[in-house]
Design a protein around this motif. Sequence first.
Motif, PDB file in Angstrom:
ATOM      1  N   ARG A   1       0.856  -1.244   0.116  1.00  0.00           N
ATOM      2  CA  ARG A   1      -0.004  -0.043  -0.079  1.00  0.00           C
ATOM      3  C   ARG A   1       0.804   1.176   0.040  1.00  0.00           C
ATOM      4  O   ARG A   1       1.526   1.594   0.715  1.00  0.00           O
ATOM      5  CB  ARG A   1      -0.831   0.039   1.323  1.00  0.00           C
ATOM      6  N   VAL A   2       0.371   1.969  -0.878  1.00  0.00           N
ATOM      7  CA  VAL A   2       0.969   3.390  -0.589  1.00  0.00           C
ATOM      8  C   VAL A   2      -0.095   4.696  -0.431  1.00  0.00           C
ATOM      9  O   VAL A   2      -0.945   4.613  -1.093  1.00  0.00           O
ATOM     10  CB  VAL A   2       1.306   3.880  -2.386  1.00  0.00           C
ATOM     11  N   ARG A   3       0.258   5.050   0.774  1.00  0.00           N
ATOM     12  CA  ARG A   3      -0.922   5.731   1.374  1.00  0.00           C
ATOM     13  C   ARG A   3      -0.713   7.162   1.549  1.00  0.00           C
ATOM     14  O   ARG A   3      -1.540   7.763   2.174  1.00  0.00           O
ATOM     15  CB  ARG A   3      -0.998   5.229   2.792  1.00  0.00           C
ATOM     16  N   CYS A   4       0.151   7.867   1.010  1.00  0.00           N
ATOM     17  CA  CYS A   4       0.563   9.164   1.050  1.00  0.00           C
ATOM     18  C   CYS A   4      -0.590  10.140   0.150  1.00  0.00           C
ATOM     19  O   CYS A   4      -0.724  11.156   0.528  1.00  0.00           O
ATOM     20  CB  CYS A   4       2.056   9.625   0.739  1.00  0.00           C
ATOM     21  N   GLY A   5      -1.152   9.390  -0.893  1.00  0.00           N
ATOM     22  CA  GLY A   5      -2.033  10.047  -1.493  1.00  0.00           C
ATOM     23  C   GLY A   5      -1.279  10.426  -3.144  1.00  0.00           C
ATOM     24  O   GLY A   5      -0.113  10.694  -2.980  1.00  0.00           O
ATOM     25  N   ARG A   6      -2.023  10.546  -4.405  1.00  0.00           N
ATOM     26  CA  ARG A   6      -1.438  10.796  -5.431  1.00  0.00           C
ATOM     27  C   ARG A   6      -0.845  12.058  -5.449  1.00  0.00           C
ATOM     28  O   ARG A   6      -0.126  12.226  -6.586  1.00  0.00           O
ATOM     29  CB  ARG A   6      -2.118  10.100  -6.638  1.00  0.00           C
TER      30      ARG A   6
ATOM     31  N   HIS B   1       4.997  10.888  -3.418  1.00  0.00           N
ATOM     32  CA  HIS B   1       4.005   9.771  -4.146  1.00  0.00           C
ATOM     33  C   HIS B   1       4.938   8.838  -5.070  1.00  0.00           C
ATOM     34  O   HIS B   1       4.885   7.705  -4.955  1.00  0.00           O
ATOM     35  CB  HIS B   1       2.803  10.376  -4.844  1.00  0.00           C
ATOM     36  N   ASP B   2       5.682   9.425  -5.720  1.00  0.00           N
ATOM     37  CA  ASP B   2       6.412   8.858  -7.073  1.00  0.00           C
ATOM     38  C   ASP B   2       7.507   8.011  -6.262  1.00  0.00           C
ATOM     39  O   ASP B   2       7.811   6.837  -6.715  1.00  0.00           O
ATOM     40  CB  ASP B   2       6.983   9.653  -7.760  1.00  0.00           C
ATOM     41  N   ALA B   3       8.197   8.496  -5.200  1.00  0.00           N
ATOM     42  CA  ALA B   3       9.260   7.557  -4.223  1.00  0.00           C
ATOM     43  C   ALA B   3       8.510   6.534  -3.657  1.00  0.00           C
ATOM     44  O   ALA B   3       9.273   5.548  -3.538  1.00  0.00           O
ATOM     45  CB  ALA B   3      10.048   8.806  -3.638  1.00  0.00           C
ATOM     46  N   CYS B   4       7.440   6.946  -3.155  1.00  0.00           N
ATOM     47  CA  CYS B   4       6.738   5.497  -2.554  1.00  0.00           C
ATOM     48  C   CYS B   4       6.458   4.613  -3.351  1.00  0.00           C
ATOM     49  O   CYS B   4       6.438   3.437  -3.061  1.00  0.00           O
ATOM     50  CB  CYS B   4       5.498   6.167  -1.762  1.00  0.00           C
ATOM     51  N   LEU B   5       5.765   5.056  -4.626  1.00  0.00           N
ATOM     52  CA  LEU B   5       5.460   4.045  -5.399  1.00  0.00           C
ATOM     53  C   LEU B   5       6.555   3.351  -6.166  1.00  0.00           C
ATOM     54  O   LEU B   5       6.494   1.990  -6.334  1.00  0.00           O
ATOM     55  CB  LEU B   5       4.577   4.857  -6.700  1.00  0.00           C
ATOM     56  N   ASP B   6       7.742   3.939  -6.209  1.00  0.00           N
ATOM     57  CA  ASP B   6       8.826   3.279  -6.641  1.00  0.00           C
ATOM     58  C   ASP B   6       9.396   2.216  -5.572  1.00  0.00           C
ATOM     59  O   ASP B   6       9.636   1.129  -5.922  1.00  0.00           O
ATOM     60  CB  ASP B   6       9.950   4.248  -6.880  1.00  0.00           C
ATOM     61  N   LEU B   7       9.284   2.583  -4.371  1.00  0.00           N
ATOM     62  CA  LEU B   7       9.460   1.728  -3.316  1.00  0.00           C
ATOM     63  C   LEU B   7       8.724   0.383  -3.320  1.00  0.00           C
ATOM     64  O   LEU B   7       9.017  -0.775  -3.084  1.00  0.00           O
ATOM     65  CB  LEU B   7       9.590   2.432  -2.073  1.00  0.00           C
ATOM     66  N   ALA B   8       7.176   0.706  -3.357  1.00  0.00           N
ATOM     67  CA  ALA B   8       6.155  -0.334  -3.745  1.00  0.00           C
ATOM     68  C   ALA B   8       6.702  -1.089  -4.698  1.00  0.00           C
ATOM     69  O   ALA B   8       6.578  -2.699  -4.571  1.00  0.00           O
ATOM     70  CB  ALA B   8       4.907   0.277  -3.688  1.00  0.00           C
ATOM     71  N   ARG B   9       7.019  -0.648  -5.950  1.00  0.00           N
ATOM     72  CA  ARG B   9       7.181  -1.485  -7.040  1.00  0.00           C
ATOM     73  C   ARG B   9       8.519  -2.488  -6.832  1.00  0.00           C
ATOM     74  O   ARG B   9       8.554  -3.449  -7.255  1.00  0.00           O
ATOM     75  CB  ARG B   9       7.705  -0.793  -8.259  1.00  0.00           C
TER      76      ARG B   9
ATOM     77  N   ASP C   1     -10.535   0.418 -10.445  1.00  0.00           N
ATOM     78  CA  ASP C   1      -9.676   1.355 -11.228  1.00  0.00           C
ATOM     79  C   ASP C   1      -8.344   0.838 -11.211  1.00  0.00           C
ATOM     80  O   ASP C   1      -7.347   1.633 -10.853  1.00  0.00           O
ATOM     81  CB  ASP C   1      -9.731   2.921 -10.396  1.00  0.00           C
ATOM     82  N   LEU C   2      -8.250  -0.053 -12.046  1.00  0.00           N
ATOM     83  CA  LEU C   2      -6.936  -0.863 -12.021  1.00  0.00           C
ATOM     84  C   LEU C   2      -6.170  -0.323 -13.287  1.00  0.00           C
ATOM     85  O   LEU C   2      -6.782   0.202 -14.142  1.00  0.00           O
ATOM     86  CB  LEU C   2      -7.286  -2.450 -12.265  1.00  0.00           C
ATOM     87  N   ARG C   3      -4.946  -0.594 -13.142  1.00  0.00           N
ATOM     88  CA  ARG C   3      -3.882  -0.252 -14.102  1.00  0.00           C
ATOM     89  C   ARG C   3      -2.719  -1.113 -13.733  1.00  0.00           C
ATOM     90  O   ARG C   3      -2.365  -1.588 -12.709  1.00  0.00           O
ATOM     91  CB  ARG C   3      -3.516   1.418 -14.054  1.00  0.00           C
ATOM     92  N   THR C   4      -1.729  -0.903 -14.837  1.00  0.00           N
ATOM     93  CA  THR C   4      -0.539  -1.716 -14.795  1.00  0.00           C
ATOM     94  C   THR C   4       0.560  -0.658 -14.548  1.00  0.00           C
ATOM     95  O   THR C   4       0.657   0.469 -14.812  1.00  0.00           O
ATOM     96  CB  THR C   4      -0.160  -2.166 -15.889  1.00  0.00           C
ATOM     97  N   CYS C   5       1.426  -1.225 -13.394  1.00  0.00           N
ATOM     98  CA  CYS C   5       2.315   0.043 -12.752  1.00  0.00           C
ATOM     99  C   CYS C   5       3.894  -1.024 -12.738  1.00  0.00           C
ATOM    100  O   CYS C   5       3.864  -2.086 -12.638  1.00  0.00           O
ATOM    101  CB  CYS C   5       1.884   0.641 -11.612  1.00  0.00           C
TER     102      CYS C   5
END
Length: 318
Positions: free
Chosen positions: A150-155, A160-168, A314-318
């Motif tokens: 989960r990335v919980r900081c909000g888009r 956000h991008d740094a959190c999403l990179d960590l999740a990936r 609201d699915l997408r590929t990341c």
Amino acid sequence: MISLGSAAAAPGEVATGRLPIGETRDGSSVGLPVAVVNGAEAGETLYLQAASDGDEANGVGVVREFVPRIDPAALRGAILVVGIVNYHGFQAGEHRNPLDDTKTNRAYPGDDAGTTSERIAATTFEAASRADYIVDLHQGSTSRMIHEVRVRCGRHHRMHDACLDLARAFDAGTILDQKGPEGQLARVGPDEGIPTIDPELGGAVGIDPASVEVGVQGLMNVCRSYDFLPGETSPGEQTCARDFDQYVAPAGGIVEFGAEPGETVAAGDRLFRVTDVFGSEKAVVTANTGGLFWRTRRLAQVGTGEYVCSVGTDLRTC
């Protein structure tokens, strides 16, 4: 030398100890179990914690398996670990802290003069704030749930991008990119400029070995991706959901599911039906929109209006 509570490790060493958080009702001192893995080579710091929800033991299982796998001689930087955050909930096998009936992961950044949970949050957040990356291990409580991060900081958050990179990099295969409730560590860490993720490692009563291995591999992926450990990683294609549809029972009885967690459902597909104890159908619930069947209750019996399941949308590929 790097210290966390009573654990102090020189470069190339591992140390364990306790992080004081106060006293129990009989006046005994309480300390959270902590570890410091101090790499032989200087570098960044990773903070890791588990069991801020006291009945979520998969994260504790991950810590138990992950720390012995790390060779400090091969580590660049340091790893700070709090093995059990919600000490009182963990002792009682309860989700919330029984001393103040609070979810510890709603108490961040905490208050060192506040309630029991606020004091625990303040103490652990001080440790987390020393890090360059934060991983807060969770699971879907005792529900049945997929493995996700989960990335919980909000888009719209600057981190956000740094959190999403960590999740990936963790690479559990599924990501929930949705702003979380106030008081979550995964909300507060990014406010301090620290990429933070909240892996939800399935759902189990006790410790599920398969979920633990997903968590251990995820942490190894993070360590290799961010140069804590040597080695290459190749995160796979991951499914990212931005929202949930939650479904409740329109009638009381026994639930029978029409899909399994992790399966894709289309609008109109049957999610579950409710029968009486003799098998007579009382209600059928179908998906409002398409998505990923995400989470279900574990118990078969439900009352009217009780939570039954969730579908990631609201699915997408990341």
